[in-house]
Design a protein around this motif. Structure first.
Motif: not given
Length: 294
Positions: A185, A128-129, A188-189, A225-226, A132, A230
């Motif tokens: 990202r 889902t990330l 965040a990941l 990031g969500i 985005t 998301a």
DNA sequence: GGTAGACCTGGACGC
DNA sequence: GCGTCCAGGTCTACC
């Protein structure tokens, strides 16, 4: 070869689940259009990687796995597929509501409601990330590269399983950015993988959470990031229908449905589905839209 | 509470 | 082949 059938709570429509969204196009899923076989490269908790092939068994899912499996492995596969297809979910109360609306007739006819999931919520949050602020092609690329870089291989093939949080956590945001091309990202990941791997964030427990959707949404929004889109997407994956994943595509759908292609904001999308209350997410997702793209 | 701008990648397009 | 533009959500700073 190990094969068995997992029964579903009826009504059930195998292809409705497989086609419920784009997940089947993302590795380590694979889909054969000719045979309707959905494949998934699965990593058991003991580290063994195997290819699971799934197909329509009318009232459930037919499962084939090459090789002899231990009892533990069979149980893990059963558990994973039951979750992936939401086999024990009950959507009867949604169908009761959907009966009132012509645009939701297909939902009843084709037993819509189930949304294809990955075996772990960690995998679905990562994917889902990757949806985005990017195009679908890039989402597929990021997923593919993440698996190629950090996934455990399926012996005798080029396929790999989805990486564990530990394997991503052992990397760094810089490497993720350079090799997986996830861009901004990356931090965040990496942070997500570290938090899950360390046990600080128990994402998998959210699958069985009894929290009200509002609270569950708050938990998801705590993940870097969500954001609103998301979180709504993940809530639908978790079987919660109280929020609509409003992205640019949603705006387009609503615009052509009720505003003759004119400009539309998130507020109009919310307003259009307000009356469906706790089912607004399903109503949006399974609506028989005028606009089909192009 | 609302809004502007930055964050990256990859595809389309023009030269 | 190179440069430019654009699409796509989230986050932060600011009002």
């Amino acid at each position: 070869m190990t094969n068995f059938i997992l029964p579903a709570r009826l009504p059930f429509n195998y292809l409705s689940v497989v086609n419920s969204h784009g997940w089947r196009q993302l590795a380590p899923f694979g889909f054969d259009e000719n045979t309707s076989t959905l494949s998934y490269t699965f990593r058991a908790s003991n580290g063994r990687v195997m290819q699971i092939n799934m197909n329509d068994a009318r009232t459930g899912v037919a499962v084939d796995v090459k090789g002899r499996l231990s009892k533990l492995e069979v149980n893990e596969i059963r558990e994973a597929i039951t979750w992936m297809f939401a086999l024990d979910a009950d959507y009867s109360s949604f169908y009761e509501v959907a009966r009132r609306e012509q645009k939701l007739r297909k939902a009843i006819k084709f037993a819509y409601g189930r949304v294809l999931r990955s075996p772990t919520l960690f995998e679905d949050v990562v994917k889902t990330l990757f949806t985005t602020n990017t195009l679908w092609g890039a989402t597929k690329n990021m997923t593919k590269k993440l698996i190629a870089s950090f996934g455990d291989p399926l012996p005798g093939s080029d396929l790999k399983a989805f990486p564990t949080p530990e394997s991503i956590a052992a990397s760094s945001p810089e490497v993720l950015k350079e090799t997986v091309r996830v861009g901004y990202r990356a931090p965040a990941l990496h942070e997500l993988a570290v938090r899950v791997a360390s046990g600080e964030l128990d994402l998998e427990s959210l699958k069985q959470s009894t929290l009200p959707s509002l609270e569950l949404r708050k938990e998801l929004l705590k993940i870097n990031g969500i954001g609103p889109y998301a979180a709504a997407n993940l809530l639908l994956i978790l079987g919660r229908s109280d929020y609509i994943p409003i992205d640019s595509w949603a705006l387009k759908l609503v615009s052509y449905e009720w505003y003759e292609g004119g400009p539309v904001t998130a507020k109009e999308v919310e307003r259009a589905f307000e009356k469906w209350g706790m089912y607004k997410g399903f109503a949006f997702w399974f609506w028989d839209w005028k606009y089909t793209g192009g």
